[in-house]
Design an enzyme around this catalytic site. Structure first.
Site, PDB file in Angstrom:
ATOM      1  N   TYR A 349       0.940  -1.166  -0.095  1.00  0.00           N
ATOM      2  CA  TYR A 349       0.076   0.134   0.188  1.00  0.00           C
ATOM      3  C   TYR A 349       0.912   1.220  -0.017  1.00  0.00           C
ATOM      4  O   TYR A 349       0.850   2.141  -0.970  1.00  0.00           O
ATOM      5  CB  TYR A 349      -0.830   0.164   1.366  1.00  0.00           C
ATOM      6  CG  TYR A 349      -1.571   1.241   1.502  1.00  0.00           C
ATOM      7  CD1 TYR A 349      -2.530   2.073   0.728  1.00  0.00           C
ATOM      8  CD2 TYR A 349      -1.572   2.123   2.757  1.00  0.00           C
ATOM      9  CE1 TYR A 349      -3.119   3.286   0.904  1.00  0.00           C
ATOM     10  CE2 TYR A 349      -2.060   3.066   3.008  1.00  0.00           C
ATOM     11  CZ  TYR A 349      -2.725   3.818   2.053  1.00  0.00           C
ATOM     12  OH  TYR A 349      -3.495   4.805   2.399  1.00  0.00           O
ATOM     13  N   LYS A 353       1.700   3.793  -3.059  1.00  0.00           N
ATOM     14  CA  LYS A 353       0.995   5.367  -2.955  1.00  0.00           C
ATOM     15  C   LYS A 353       2.225   6.472  -3.128  1.00  0.00           C
ATOM     16  O   LYS A 353       2.206   7.372  -3.535  1.00  0.00           O
ATOM     17  CB  LYS A 353       0.640   5.668  -1.666  1.00  0.00           C
ATOM     18  CG  LYS A 353      -0.869   5.031  -1.316  1.00  0.00           C
ATOM     19  CD  LYS A 353      -1.891   5.638  -2.199  1.00  0.00           C
ATOM     20  CE  LYS A 353      -2.282   7.057  -1.371  1.00  0.00           C
ATOM     21  NZ  LYS A 353      -3.418   7.753  -1.998  1.00  0.00           N
TER      22      LYS A 353
END
Length: 607
Positions: A349, A353
């Site tokens: 994640y 990002k």
């Protein structure tokens, strides 16, 4: 080359992924996209534990005392203040320009937030998400004369987008203040402002046809990209498609918007990966490796891997095509973690990002960009009402399992810090940043970290005490209606200790609450249940481990300067001083009650 690669990035669903409208994070192969403009036909209604010393040569904001700068490598001393929080003492501090006068004058005049919002047209992705709903509510309540708000909704048709708009935005509880303000005209007001657009950030041109694109491009002043896949261990191809390719596609769309004043990307403070100490608010350079910047005992790592963003964008879909269909899902999850940790990030994640920020910076051209990096976003502090939350956020599963008697504690460093910030403060900082940079129009990338770990740290040991206090005073009930007694929150130093405690406590919980008399068959049932419970608990602990022992502290000097630049009236309306949060009051009287009301829906029984 980057732009050309982006346009063709992952145009189809990854191999082996089952597509379903029941799972909004998954990709859609639907080609039928549309535009919905809902008119109401009526006039709009205006209505202490730890002490540490961090050394850094950097900009410093001593919250509440205006902007300041360290001329040299000075000390930031963090000491207990006797109130279960930490007091900052800055040494060798001088004002940014040698005088505080300019800051004071600007603070009196303010940014002009409401003035900027009036008539402005927004385009928001991820609009059905937790943060975006609070943002939309705040925009419409503080300036009802804001222009249209286009909301990109993943849907197969116009009708499906309209349905999701009503069910997942208009009819949700967070808008109850607006409903009270507008009364019977509430739905008409909302439909006159919110324009659902069926689309998908994982498709070229966001899945929009030429007519829809042209119509929005003529209108939009501000774009907010809050769409993301927040699964820590998502498939690498899925995560990179949404979290990295998604921002790039939205930026390509932004370049078509003739009136665009600002592009705001909602990121996370944890894009800083495994950096340690005080982490400053600065943009990433393309291909920047966290491992390449970490210094351990004064020495650089022995080997620093090269980081090629374009190759990572190519690797994910290519690898998905190389694995067997039956194994592709698990293999792609493993690949994501492997790539993230090789370069210094905790999980897929935050790695994807971070790459999304890098891609934005490389393709934005002259588009003004704000990167907003909140830390762990939790329930509302006060606005529009205290304690509203939707879904289990990062720390909430542990809190709820503990209250239900299913966990006695967690493998966490009791002297560590959990960086928490209420969602309404994140939204207020977002709106202030939009107004400030939307008015300036400078073609720069600005970073704001909305975080508490430097200015107002919440220590894990204190958090454990607070959840114990709450559930002792207001216990959950077991299936027989008896109060569940919790013991003081335990902090486990190893996974083995944690697992053995979970096993014993699960047995005790089941035998005392559900199976007072145990025969052979029931004994096997208990054993199987305990084994599953232990595995689930171990999985939860492994997912959170990089954050439970996290050593980074997020500087928020720019965010504090933003607050200082606001007028007194703006600070009242758009309040985001995280340094003022009373953690005892927020955790015990706001957050946990809100969690039990809005997520557990008032259910006090264990399940």
């Amino acid at each position: 080359m980057m732009g050309a690669l982006l346009q063709n990035l992952l145009a189809v669903a990854p191999k082996g992924l089952i597509l379903s409208p029941e799972h909004p994070r998954w990709l859609s192969t639907s080609k039928k996209k549309g535009f919905v403009h809902c008119q109401s036909g009526s006039n709009l209604t205006k209505t202490e534990n730890i002490a540490s010393i961090l050394s850094e040569t950097s900009t410093l904001m001593n919250a509440g005392h205006g902007p300041a700068m360290m001329k040299s490598s000075s000390s930031l001393v963090m000491t207990p203040n006797g109130k279960s929080s930490i007091e900052l003492v800055a040494k060798d501090v001088v004002t940014l320009n040698g005088s505080a006068s300019s800051s004071l004058v600007q603070g009196q005049e303010g940014i002009g937030i409401v003035k900027f919002l009036k008539g402005k047209v927004f385009f928001i992705t991820g609009a059905t998400g937790f943060l975006a709903k609070v943002l939309i509510e705040k925009l419409l309540r503080t300036e009802p004369c804001v222009g249209k708000i286009y909301v990109l909704i993943q849907a197969k048709s116009r009708e499906a987008a309209q349905k999701r708009l009503k069910n997942e935005i208009i009819n949700t509880e967070i808008f109850k203040s607006l409903r009270q303000i507008h009364g019977k005209a509430y739905e008409a007001f909302m439909l006159s402002k919110l324009i659902p657009v069926a689309g998908n950030i994982c498709e070229p041109n966001l899945g929009l046809d030429d007519l829809t694109t042209s119509m929005i491009a003529e209108d939009v002043d501000v774009i907010v990209n809050s769409a993301a896949n927040t699964n820590f261990h998502e498939r690498y191809d899925v995560a990179i498609n949404i979290n990295t390719g998604g921002p790039g596609r939205v930026m390509n769309f932004a370049k078509k918007c003739k009136k665009l004043k600002l592009f705001l990307q909602v990121s996370t403070a944890y894009v800083n990966g495994q950096r340690q100490g005080r982490i400053m608010e600065r943009p990433f350079k393309t291909g920047e490796s966290i491992r390449g910047r970490n210094i351990v005992n004064g020495n650089s790592p022995s080997s620093v891997p090269s980081f090629d963003l374009e190759k990572e964008l190519e690797l994910a879909p290519r690898s998905a095509n190389e694995f067997e269909v039956k194994k592709v899902s698990q293999k792609m999850k493993e690949l994501g973690l492997e790539r993230a940790r090789e370069y210094g990030w905790q999980d897929t994640y935050v790695f994807t990002k971070a790459m999304g920020e890098m891609l934005l910076n490389s393709v934005r051209g002259d588009v003004p960009v704000v990167i907003l990096r909140p830390s762990v976003i939790e329930s509302t502090y006060q606005d529009p009402f205290p304690g509203w939350i939707e879904g289990n956020r990062m720390m909430d599963p542990v809190v709820t399992y503990y209250g239900k008697g299913l966990l006695s504690g967690f493998p966490i460093d009791p002297k560590g810090v959990i960086d928490v910030v209420p969602v309404d403060m994140v939204v207020n900082a977002t709106i202030a940043a939009i107004a400030k940079h939307g008015m300036s129009g400078k073609p720069e990338m600005s970073v704001y970290q909305v975080a508490s770990s430097v200015v107002n740290p919440l220590v894990y040991g204190d958090l454990g005490d607070l959840v114990y206090q709450h559930f002792t005073r207001y216990p959950c009930l077991d299936v027989q209606g008896r109060p569940i007694k919790v013991e003081p929150f335990k902090f486990y130093g190893s996974m083995d200790d944690y697992s053995s405690h979970i096993w014993r406590e699960t047995i005790n919980h089941i035998t005392s609450s559900r199976m007072p008399s145990v025969n052979g068959k029931q004994s096997r049932t208990i054993e199987n249940f305990c084994r599953k419970a232990v595995e689930q608990a171990k999985h939860l602990a492994s997912v959170y481990e990089p954050y439970s022992f996290y050593g980074g502290r997020f500087d928020n000097s720019s965010t504090s300067s933003l607050l200082e630049s606001m007028s007194d009236e703006e600070r009242k309306t758009f309040y985001f001083d995280v340094g003022s949060i009373d953690w005892t009051d927020y955790i015990c009287n706001v957050h946990i009650p809100g969690l039990r009301t809005h997520v557990m829906k008032g259910r006090r029984q264990c399940i």
